[in-house]
Scaffold this motif. Structure first.
Motif, PDB file in Angstrom:
ATOM      1  N   ASP A   1      70.931  82.763  98.467  1.00 24.47           N
ATOM      2  CA  ASP A   1      70.543  83.066  99.661  1.00 24.47           C
ATOM      3  C   ASP A   1      70.743  84.716  99.937  1.00 24.47           C
ATOM      4  OD1 ASP A   1      69.845  83.530 102.339  1.00 24.47           O
ATOM      5  OD2 ASP A   1      70.885  81.776 103.216  1.00 24.47           O
ATOM      6  N   PRO A   2      69.672  85.241  99.591  1.00 25.48           N
ATOM      7  CA  PRO A   2      69.836  86.801  99.568  1.00 25.48           C
ATOM      8  C   PRO A   2      70.359  87.313 100.823  1.00 25.48           C
ATOM      9  CG  PRO A   2      67.376  86.167  99.498  1.00 25.48           C
ATOM     10  CD  PRO A   2      68.283  84.793  99.243  1.00 25.48           C
ATOM     11  N   SER A   3      70.098  86.477 102.010  1.00 24.91           N
ATOM     12  CA  SER A   3      70.304  87.035 103.275  1.00 24.91           C
ATOM     13  C   SER A   3      71.701  87.519 103.470  1.00 24.91           C
ATOM     14  CB  SER A   3      69.783  86.164 104.500  1.00 24.91           C
ATOM     15  OG  SER A   3      70.716  85.145 104.511  1.00 24.91           O
TER      16      SER A   3
ATOM     17  N   ASP B   1      70.337  88.378  87.805  1.00 20.53           N
ATOM     18  CA  ASP B   1      70.443  88.660  86.719  1.00 20.53           C
ATOM     19  C   ASP B   1      71.757  88.176  86.103  1.00 20.53           C
ATOM     20  OD1 ASP B   1      68.229  90.380  86.318  1.00 20.53           O
ATOM     21  OD2 ASP B   1      68.897  92.019  86.983  1.00 20.53           O
ATOM     22  N   PHE B   2      72.784  88.172  86.903  1.00 23.51           N
ATOM     23  CA  PHE B   2      74.233  87.924  86.525  1.00 23.51           C
ATOM     24  C   PHE B   2      74.728  86.291  86.447  1.00 23.51           C
ATOM     25  CE2 PHE B   2      76.022  92.153  88.207  1.00 23.51           C
ATOM     26  CZ  PHE B   2      76.130  92.949  86.891  1.00 23.51           C
ATOM     27  N   TYR B   3      73.841  85.570  87.297  1.00 22.39           N
ATOM     28  CA  TYR B   3      74.317  84.321  87.689  1.00 22.39           C
ATOM     29  C   TYR B   3      72.996  83.360  87.707  1.00 22.39           C
ATOM     30  CZ  TYR B   3      78.409  86.827  89.353  1.00 22.39           C
ATOM     31  OH  TYR B   3      79.419  87.639  89.318  1.00 22.39           O
ATOM     32  N   HIS B   4      72.028  83.642  87.036  1.00 25.08           N
ATOM     33  CA  HIS B   4      70.766  82.828  87.209  1.00 25.08           C
ATOM     34  C   HIS B   4      71.024  81.523  86.342  1.00 25.08           C
ATOM     35  CE1 HIS B   4      69.776  83.620  82.763  1.00 25.08           C
ATOM     36  NE2 HIS B   4      70.290  85.077  83.050  1.00 25.08           N
ATOM     37  N   GLN B   5      71.831  81.364  85.554  1.00 25.41           N
ATOM     38  CA  GLN B   5      72.157  80.009  84.834  1.00 25.41           C
ATOM     39  C   GLN B   5      72.791  79.178  85.633  1.00 25.41           C
ATOM     40  OE1 GLN B   5      74.326  81.369  81.356  1.00 25.41           O
ATOM     41  NE2 GLN B   5      72.532  81.173  80.252  1.00 25.41           N
ATOM     42  N   ARG B   6      73.519  79.824  86.876  1.00 20.47           N
ATOM     43  CA  ARG B   6      74.210  78.696  87.679  1.00 20.47           C
ATOM     44  C   ARG B   6      73.178  78.493  89.122  1.00 20.47           C
ATOM     45  NH1 ARG B   6      78.983  75.847  86.303  1.00 20.47           N
ATOM     46  NH2 ARG B   6      79.833  77.028  84.324  1.00 20.47           N
ATOM     47  N   ILE B   7      72.130  79.151  89.200  1.00 20.74           N
ATOM     48  CA  ILE B   7      71.422  79.111  90.450  1.00 20.74           C
ATOM     49  C   ILE B   7      70.533  77.870  90.332  1.00 20.74           C
ATOM     50  CG2 ILE B   7      69.600  80.036  91.786  1.00 20.74           C
ATOM     51  CD1 ILE B   7      70.722  82.963  91.035  1.00 20.74           C
ATOM     52  N   ARG B   8      70.913  77.009  91.236  1.00 23.39           N
ATOM     53  CA  ARG B   8      70.146  75.617  90.933  1.00 23.39           C
ATOM     54  C   ARG B   8      69.704  75.288  92.459  1.00 23.39           C
ATOM     55  NH1 ARG B   8      72.327  73.162  86.375  1.00 23.39           N
ATOM     56  NH2 ARG B   8      72.721  75.187  85.083  1.00 23.39           N
ATOM     57  N   ALA B   9      69.520  76.063  93.635  1.00 20.00           N
ATOM     58  CA  ALA B   9      68.960  75.689  94.903  1.00 20.00           C
ATOM     59  C   ALA B   9      68.863  77.335  95.543  1.00 20.00           C
ATOM     60  CB  ALA B   9      69.893  74.958  95.653  1.00 20.00           C
ATOM     61  N   PHE B  10      67.813  77.249  96.451  1.00 18.81           N
ATOM     62  CA  PHE B  10      67.374  78.606  96.873  1.00 18.81           C
ATOM     63  C   PHE B  10      67.061  78.425  98.438  1.00 18.81           C
ATOM     64  CE2 PHE B  10      63.178  81.458  96.264  1.00 18.81           C
ATOM     65  CZ  PHE B  10      63.920  82.381  97.080  1.00 18.81           C
ATOM     66  N   HIS B  11      67.594  78.982  99.242  1.00 17.27           N
ATOM     67  CA  HIS B  11      67.190  79.303 100.555  1.00 17.27           C
ATOM     68  C   HIS B  11      66.440  80.701 100.808  1.00 17.27           C
ATOM     69  CE1 HIS B  11      70.351  76.540 103.085  1.00 17.27           C
ATOM     70  NE2 HIS B  11      69.373  75.920 102.426  1.00 17.27           N
ATOM     71  N   VAL B  12      65.399  80.486 101.396  1.00 12.03           N
ATOM     72  CA  VAL B  12      64.519  81.582 101.733  1.00 12.03           C
ATOM     73  C   VAL B  12      64.721  82.243 103.149  1.00 12.03           C
ATOM     74  CG1 VAL B  12      62.085  82.622 101.497  1.00 12.03           C
ATOM     75  CG2 VAL B  12      62.675  80.705 100.113  1.00 12.03           C
ATOM     76  N   LYS B  13      65.688  83.142 103.128  1.00 10.59           N
ATOM     77  CA  LYS B  13      66.103  83.617 104.659  1.00 10.59           C
ATOM     78  C   LYS B  13      65.992  84.896 104.662  1.00 10.59           C
ATOM     79  CE  LYS B  13      70.081  83.287 106.297  1.00 10.59           C
ATOM     80  NZ  LYS B  13      71.495  82.339 106.790  1.00 10.59           N
TER      81      LYS B  13
END
Length: 351
Positions: free
Chosen positions: A217-219, A233-245
Motif C-alpha cells: 500500500d504505497p499511501s 524493486d527490493f521486495y517484489h518477490q514478497r508482494i502478494r496483495a495490493f491496496h490502491v490508496k
C-alpha cells in the motif's frame, strides 16, 4: 486475462459498510457491482457480511458465498483480518484503545491474543475453502511505542520484540502454509511491521517463512517519506496483495511525518481519494507488472475530504485505466532477423 497480469478493479468493503444493522453481504455485492468493480476484499470481523467460523467449517457455506458473488459478476480477492491481526500483539498501553476490535468479554491482552490467534487459524481454513491464494492482515505491535525513542532503546530490546512477535505468528504462518495461502501483512504505522527494514527483521525472526508476505500500500510509505517505487524493486518477490490508496505529503513549518496530533485535514501527510494525491500510480502499476505481480488491485478508500460514494464511483474507472495488458512480444521484433550463430560471430569480429 493472462495469469501474469494484474486483476481488477476490486474494492475493500470495510470502509463502505453502512451502520444499518440490516445490511448484508448481498447488498454490498450489489453495491460493488453497481460501481463497476470485478472483485471484493471481504472483512471477516463483521458477521453481518461474513461468518468466519462457519466459513472455516463448511464448504457448503463457502460455495454459497462464491455463488452469490458470481451472480453479481464478482470474485473474492482476499479475506481480511486486519482487526484480529492487530490483536496478535498488543502492548498493555494500547489495550483499552483496541477494546472495540474484540468481542464482549475478551478484555485482557492475553485474552485478545488467544482470540485473535483462533481467528487467524479460522481465516486460513476459510481462505482455503474459498480457493483463495492470499490473505490480508496486520502484524500487531509490541515495539511501536519505542519507534522514536527517548531515552534510547535498551540494548537487545528490538531483537527480543521481534523474537516474541515471530513466536506468536509462526504457528499461524504454518497454518496458512498448510492451507496454501500467502499471509500478507499491510506495512502500516502503528504496526511493528511498517516499512522495509522492520519487515526484514520479521522475516529473519520467522526464518524466511515462505508465507510471510506483503500487502503493498504505497499511501503509508508516502506518509513516512519512504520511496514507494524502489520498495517494489527490493521486495517484489514478497508482494502478494495490493491496496490502491492515494496520499499526499506537503511539508509544513508546524508539523512533520508524525502529524503533531492534528486532525487528518490539518496534517502534512493525508490520505486522499484516488487521483487526488501525489502517488504516481502509472509507475506503480508498471513496476508491479514488470515484476509479474498477478494479484488484485484493490481500492482501499480513505480520504480526509471527499465523500466515500464519490470515491467509490471514481475508484473503479481509475484502477481500470491503470491496468496493463502485457505485450506478447517486443515492440521492435518487426526489425529482427532471427538467430544465426555464424552471422553473430561476424558481427563480433570473430573468425
Amino acid at each position: 486475462m493472462s495469469s501474469t497480469e494484474i486483476k481488477g478493479p476490486a474494492v475493500f468493503l470495510a470502509q463502505f459498510i453502512p451502520s444499518d444493522n440490516s445490511v448484508n453481504l448481498e447488498q454490498m455485492l450489489k453495491w460493488a457491482a453497481g460501481h463497476g468493480y470485478a472483485g471484493v476484499q471481504i472483512p471477516t470481523w463483521d458477521k453481518r457480511l461474513f461468518d468466519l467460523q462457519q466459513a472455516a467449517a463448511s464448504q457448503a457455506y463457502c460455495d454459497e458465498v462464491r455463488a452469490m458473488c458470481a451472480r453479481y459478476g464478482l470474485e473474492i480477492t482476499e479475506l481480511s483480518t486486519h482487526l484480529q491481526g492487530q490483536l496478535i500483539a498488543v502492548h498493555p498501553a494500547y489495550n483499552a484503545m483496541y477494546q472495540g476490535f474484540a468481542p464482549v468479554g475478551v478484555d485482557t491482552v492475553e485474552q485478545k491474543q488467544q482470540w485473535a490467534t483462533e481467528q487467524l487459524f479460522l481465516a486460513a481454513q476459510a481462505s482455503q475453502r474459498l480457493g483463495l491464494t492470499a490473505h490480508a492482515t496486520f502484524s500487531g505491535a509490541l515495539l511501536w511505542h519505542t519507534v522514536y525513542p527517548w531515552p534510547q532503546r535498551p540494548e537487545g530490546l528490538v531483537e527480543q520484540g521481534f523474537a516474541e512477535l515471530a513466536k506468536r505468528w509462526l504457528p499461524i504462518l504454518d497454518a496458512f502454509d498448510t492451507a496454501g495461502v500467502d499471509l500478507c501483512y499491510e506495512l502500516h504505522p502503528g504496526e511493528d511491521l511498517h516499512d522495509g527494514l522492520s519487515f526484514e527483521r520479521f522475516l529473519q525472526a520467522v526464518q524466511q517463512h515462505p508465507r510471510a508476505c506483503i500487502l503493498y500500500d504505497p499511501s503509508h510509505f508516502v506518509l513516512q517519506q519512504l520511496d514507494y517505487l524502489q520498495f517494489i524493486d527490493f521486495y517484489h518477490q514478497r508482494i502478494r496483495a495490493f491496496h490502491v490508496k492515494d496520499a499526499e505529503f506537503r511539508p509544513s513549518g508546524k508539523a512533520g511525518v508524525y502529524g503533531g496530533f492534528a486532525s487528518w485535514q490539518e496534517r502534512p501527510g493525508r490520505f486522499r481519494s484516488l487521483g487526488d494525491g501525489q502517488i504516481d500510480f502509472k509507475a506503480v502499476f508498471s513496476k508491479l507488472t514488470q515484476y509479474g505481480f498477478n494479484g488484485w488491485a484493490v481500492l482501499e478508500w480513505e480520504c480526509c475530504l471527499k465523500h466515500p460514494e464519490q470515491g467509490a464511483a471514481e475508484g473503479a474507472p481509475f484502477i481500470r485505466r491503470h491496468l496493463i495488458k502485457q505485450a506478447e512480444h517486443a515492440f521492435d521484433d518487426f526489425a529482427g532477423s532471427g538467430a544465426d550463430t555464424e552471422r553473430n560471430r561476424k558481427i563480433l569480429g570473430l573468425s
